[in-house]
Design an enzyme around this catalytic site. Structure first.
Site, PDB file in Angstrom:
ATOM      1  N   ARG A   1       4.276 -54.734 -35.244  1.00 38.71           N
ATOM      2  CA  ARG A   1       4.015 -53.691 -34.260  1.00 38.71           C
ATOM      3  C   ARG A   1       5.144 -53.528 -33.257  1.00 38.71           C
ATOM      4  O   ARG A   1       5.640 -52.426 -33.063  1.00 38.71           O
ATOM      5  CB  ARG A   1       2.706 -53.977 -33.522  1.00 38.71           C
ATOM      6  CG  ARG A   1       2.314 -52.882 -32.536  1.00 38.71           C
ATOM      7  CD  ARG A   1       0.988 -53.153 -31.864  1.00 38.71           C
ATOM      8  NE  ARG A   1      -0.091 -53.285 -32.824  1.00 38.71           N
ATOM      9  CZ  ARG A   1      -1.354 -53.533 -32.484  1.00 38.71           C
ATOM     10  NH1 ARG A   1      -1.665 -53.702 -31.212  1.00 38.71           N
ATOM     11  NH2 ARG A   1      -2.292 -53.639 -33.400  1.00 38.71           N
TER      12      ARG A   1
ATOM     13  N   HIS B   1      -1.096 -45.766 -41.146  1.00 32.05           N
ATOM     14  CA  HIS B   1      -1.126 -46.423 -39.833  1.00 32.05           C
ATOM     15  C   HIS B   1      -2.467 -46.141 -39.149  1.00 32.05           C
ATOM     16  O   HIS B   1      -2.589 -45.205 -38.354  1.00 32.05           O
ATOM     17  CB  HIS B   1       0.034 -45.876 -38.981  1.00 32.05           C
ATOM     18  CG  HIS B   1       0.397 -46.731 -37.805  1.00 32.05           C
ATOM     19  ND1 HIS B   1       1.054 -47.929 -37.925  1.00 32.05           N
ATOM     20  CD2 HIS B   1       0.192 -46.562 -36.474  1.00 32.05           C
ATOM     21  CE1 HIS B   1       1.259 -48.453 -36.728  1.00 32.05           C
ATOM     22  NE2 HIS B   1       0.742 -47.635 -35.821  1.00 32.05           N
TER      23      HIS B   1
ATOM     24  N   TYR C   1       0.085 -27.835 -31.081  1.00 34.43           N
ATOM     25  CA  TYR C   1       0.989 -26.752 -30.703  1.00 34.43           C
ATOM     26  C   TYR C   1       2.415 -26.971 -31.173  1.00 34.43           C
ATOM     27  O   TYR C   1       3.158 -26.008 -31.369  1.00 34.43           O
ATOM     28  CB  TYR C   1       1.020 -26.587 -29.174  1.00 34.43           C
ATOM     29  CG  TYR C   1      -0.319 -26.257 -28.570  1.00 34.43           C
ATOM     30  CD1 TYR C   1      -1.014 -25.102 -28.913  1.00 34.43           C
ATOM     31  CD2 TYR C   1      -0.899 -27.112 -27.641  1.00 34.43           C
ATOM     32  CE1 TYR C   1      -2.242 -24.808 -28.354  1.00 34.43           C
ATOM     33  CE2 TYR C   1      -2.131 -26.823 -27.072  1.00 34.43           C
ATOM     34  CZ  TYR C   1      -2.797 -25.665 -27.435  1.00 34.43           C
ATOM     35  OH  TYR C   1      -4.011 -25.380 -26.876  1.00 34.43           O
TER      36      TYR C   1
END
Length: 751
Positions: free
Chosen positions: A42, A88, A132
């Protein structure tokens, strides 16, 4: 009679899947698993491709969506959905935040994602929602993934086993050091600033030729996407890179803009890395509001696509270097960017590397990739040559091949037996379309086979020779180096390495415009400062409230520190620039300092008036103090003289640099003269006895030059002075009683 037997309770060892384990052991084992997972899967980047798993999975998902630089954009929501669904399984917002950072040209030196839409800005504004915005890969990301189809890296199953993902990217772009990384794991962290790719590639080529080469001959230092200046010394930079731990001092880039008529302003054109412009402006505005920097007037943001931060000085007489040095101290126009080169090595073990070790690890990985890709290509060539040999046999026996296909129910084994073909060759011939038969030309087939054989020979020689591998690696690095060269827009160095001294503490005098003032303190403790050096006897200077009158009046400068002495022996410091203006009667000085209400003010004078000061108590004790030791840093003042019980600080007199004697006058009208060197110089205390008294105490004291005599003002308005040059009768040892003063000495017993 029967008896019931009760079975003993089941123990954890009797229950499948359970065991009896001490709590601390179970907790430590599980926490260790969690910690290792955080470190290796990670938070820490891999030294070979410089990526964390989330970044690697993002780029891999975009590649499978065919978001190449030449293709159109796709919604980020699509990418995030693929990443969290296939590779993930974490929060969508955290994945999107990681993707946004890969697209920010002020966060990454070489962005890996080409974003379209609002991806945030250097002001600190967040990106728009992923529904967006749109994105695709950049050429840098393509270079980083180059070779993934040629067995450059291993693929591993995803978390659910339905898909595959690469363990790392094999591309020949030095991403770890070029783009840097940051992360916090369990018990360790990493922080790697970005560098210039062209310099890294030059250093890598040098290390290939000579493993003992120094990368710092090529790598100047960090190269931040936001530019700026690294102002550390070459020695400090070298030590930081040698240990893999340290920090770099980064300053904003600024210049002076001349506005004519002697006025100017400072324009900041590049920000330190990681500093948000919006927060920086707020911090500078707070400095102005809190009056922490009197020479700073205003700050304005005139930025558009380029940074343009305008800093206005208080006046044109301000020194620009002093202003910027002060801002470097007070705000984030200068920051420290840490270096902690803590990465996962080839064995997935976390370790702190030096710059040379990190580069060498990346080079070693690239040689492994080169060998894997070469072996993969040799396998492909062998497969193709096998098919070409089959096609040539088919071409030479085309009529017989067609006859076998037309007449035999199972033509494949017949062809294998008759022409000594392999299974793959026979299958390839049978799978050919009729239109391809007419294109089977022996010369073309043999030409292609010869070219492949030649290529195979070269690749086999490459695998067998370290020298050839180094030559090939340097050639491949040269191609990448040209793409990101110093003469390209993306590859040109942005951060300047320029050694500078640490930001110094600027004295208050340098921050204040030096202007003449007249300081007036009334008997009731009202203080004011009038502009200019006015006549001390003028009507404006003598204007006081009813029942009040003058106590102290003198000329000073706005840069002066004023020392106020109280009869308690405490000294207080006032900034001349902070005194109330001359209009009106001023303000009570006790509002500016914590002066006891019943403590009388003995003296008020500029600290710059004299380097040494003579302090005398009412009981005749005193000593010499340095004026710099009288300056207090707080409102509470500073205790300098500690008079004995019943005594108080009575006189504070400046001593000239050439003064060599002291004259003391008592209330009993006796005068004593003795050498100045008989007085100790102290920073605090009661002092020593200046003159002995039977009745009364000390009236006045002064320092003078014995050779020129002792002078005093004569009475009346004549303005004349009298000088007594023959002081022998009054000269005695310190602490003597003295004798009556010369004829004509003032009746008030004051010098």
């Amino acid at each position: 009679m029967t008896t019931d037997t009760i079975d003993p309770p089941a123990t954890p060892d009797d229950i499948p899947g359970q065991s009896d384990t001490p709590f601390d052991t179970a907790l430590s084992e599980r926490y260790l698993v969690y910690a290792l997972s955080t470190i290796t899967a990670r938070s820490l980047p891999d030294v070979r491709d410089g990526l964390k798993p989330v970044h690697r999975r993002l780029l891999w998902a975009m590649r499978l969506l065919k978001l190449d630089p030449s293709q159109g954009y796709k919604k980020c929501a699509r990418v995030v959905g693929d990443v969290i669904g296939k590779y993930h399984p974490h929060g969508d917002q955290s994945v999107y935040d990681a993707m946004v950072r890969l697209a920010q040209d002020f966060a990454l030196r070489y962005p890996l994602v080409d974003g379209q839409g609002n991806f945030g800005n250097i002001d600190g504004d967040n990106a728009a929602a992923y529904r967006y915005t749109e994105a695709r890969l950049t050429q840098v990301a393509i270079d980083l993934m180059d070779g993934i189809d040629d067995d450059g890296a291993d693929l591993k199953p995803t978390y659910n086993g339905e898909e595959e993902e690469p363990e790392l990217f094999p591309g020949l772009f030095p991403n770890l050091l070029a783009n840097g990384a940051s992360g916090i794991a369990v018990g360790m962290a990493t922080s790697i600033p970005p560098h210039n790719a062209a310099e890294l590639i030059d250093a890598a080529v040098a290390l290939i030729d000579d493993p003992e080469a120094d990368p710092l001959n090529f790598v100047q230092g960090p190269d931040f996407p936001t530019g700026g200046l690294v102002v550390d010394s070459p020695t400090a930079i070298a030590e930081t890179y040698a240990t893999g731990r340290g920090s770099f001092r980064v300053r904003a880039r600024w210049q002076i803009e001349d506005q004519g008529r002697g006025t100017w302003r400072i324009i900041v054109t590049e920000m330190p890395y990681g500093v948000q412009k919006g927060k920086l402006i707020e911090a500078i505005a707070a400095i102005i509001n809190d009056k922490k920097l009197p020479i700073l007037a205003d700050v304005n943001d005139e930025s558009d696509s380029e940074i343009r931060l305008v800093i206005e000085p208080r006046s044109r007489t301000v020194d620009p270097d002093v202003l910027m040095e002060s801002l470097f101290k007070l705000c984030d126009l200068e920051v420290r960017v840490p270096l902690n080169l803590n990465v996962l090595d080839a064995q997935r073990t976390p370790r702190v590397m030096s710059l040379k070790q990190a580069l060498q690890a990346w080079i070693d990985h690239q040689f492994i990739v080169l060998q894997r890709r070469t072996g993969y290509r040799l396998g492909k060539i062998a497969d193709r040559i096998e098919l070409l040999d089959g096609y040539i046999i088919a071409f030479l026996n085309l009529d017989r091949v067609i006859e076998i296909i037309r007449t035999e129910d199972e033509p494949k084994p017949v062809m294998i037996a008759e022409f000594a073909l392999t299974d793959r060759q026979a299958e390839a011939i049978l799978n050919m379309r009729l239109r391809q038969l007419r294109r089977l030309e022996e010369m073309e087939l043999r030409r292609e086979r010869d070219a492949l054989n030649e290529e195979r020979g070269g690749l086999e020689a490459l695998l067998a020779s370290d020298k050839l591998q180094k030559k090939r690696m340097k050639a491949d690095l040269a191609v990448i180096g040209k793409r990101y060269g110093r003469d390209t827009k993306l590859g040109a160095r942005r951060t300047t390495i320029a050694e500078a001294a640490p930001a110094r503490d600027i004295p208050l005098e340098a921050m204040i415009d030096r202007e003449p003032i007249t300081v007036i303190l009334s008997q009731r403790g009202w203080i004011r400062a009038m502009k200019g050096h006015i006549e001390l006897g003028s009507p404006d200077a003598l204007k006081f409230k009813e029942g009040d009158g003058p106590a102290f009046a003198f000329h000073a400068q706005t840069t002066d520190k004023l020392l106020l002495a109280a009869e308690t022996g405490r000294f207080y410091t006032l900034g001349a620039d902070k005194l109330p203006g001359g209009r009106g009667f001023g303000e009570p000085v006790r509002l500016m300092i914590d002066l006891d209400g019943d403590a009388a003010i003995i003296d008020l004078f500029p600290a710059s008036r004299s380097a040494r000061v003579l302090l005398a108590a009412s009981d005749g004790r005193g000593f010499v103090a340095q004026a710099s030791d009288l300056i207090a840093e707080t409102r509470k003042g500073k205790t300098v003289m500690t008079p004995r019980i019943g005594a108080k600080l009575h006189r504070v007199r400046a001593i000239g640099d050439d003064a060599d004697y002291v004259a003391v006058m008592g209330d009993n009208r006796k005068m004593l003269v003795f050498p100045l060197n008989e007085l100790p110089e102290m920073a605090r205390g009661q002092g020593v006895q200046l003159q002995r008294y039977r009745d009364g105490g000390l009236s006045d004291v002064t320092g003078f030059v014995f050779a020129t005599g002792l002078s005093w003002a004569m009475g009346g308005d004549s303005g004349r002075t009298r000088t007594e040059s023959d002081l022998g009768p009054w000269r005695a040892a310190r602490g003597a009683a003295g004798r009556l003063p010369p004829t004509g000495f003032p009746r008030d017993n004051r010098f």
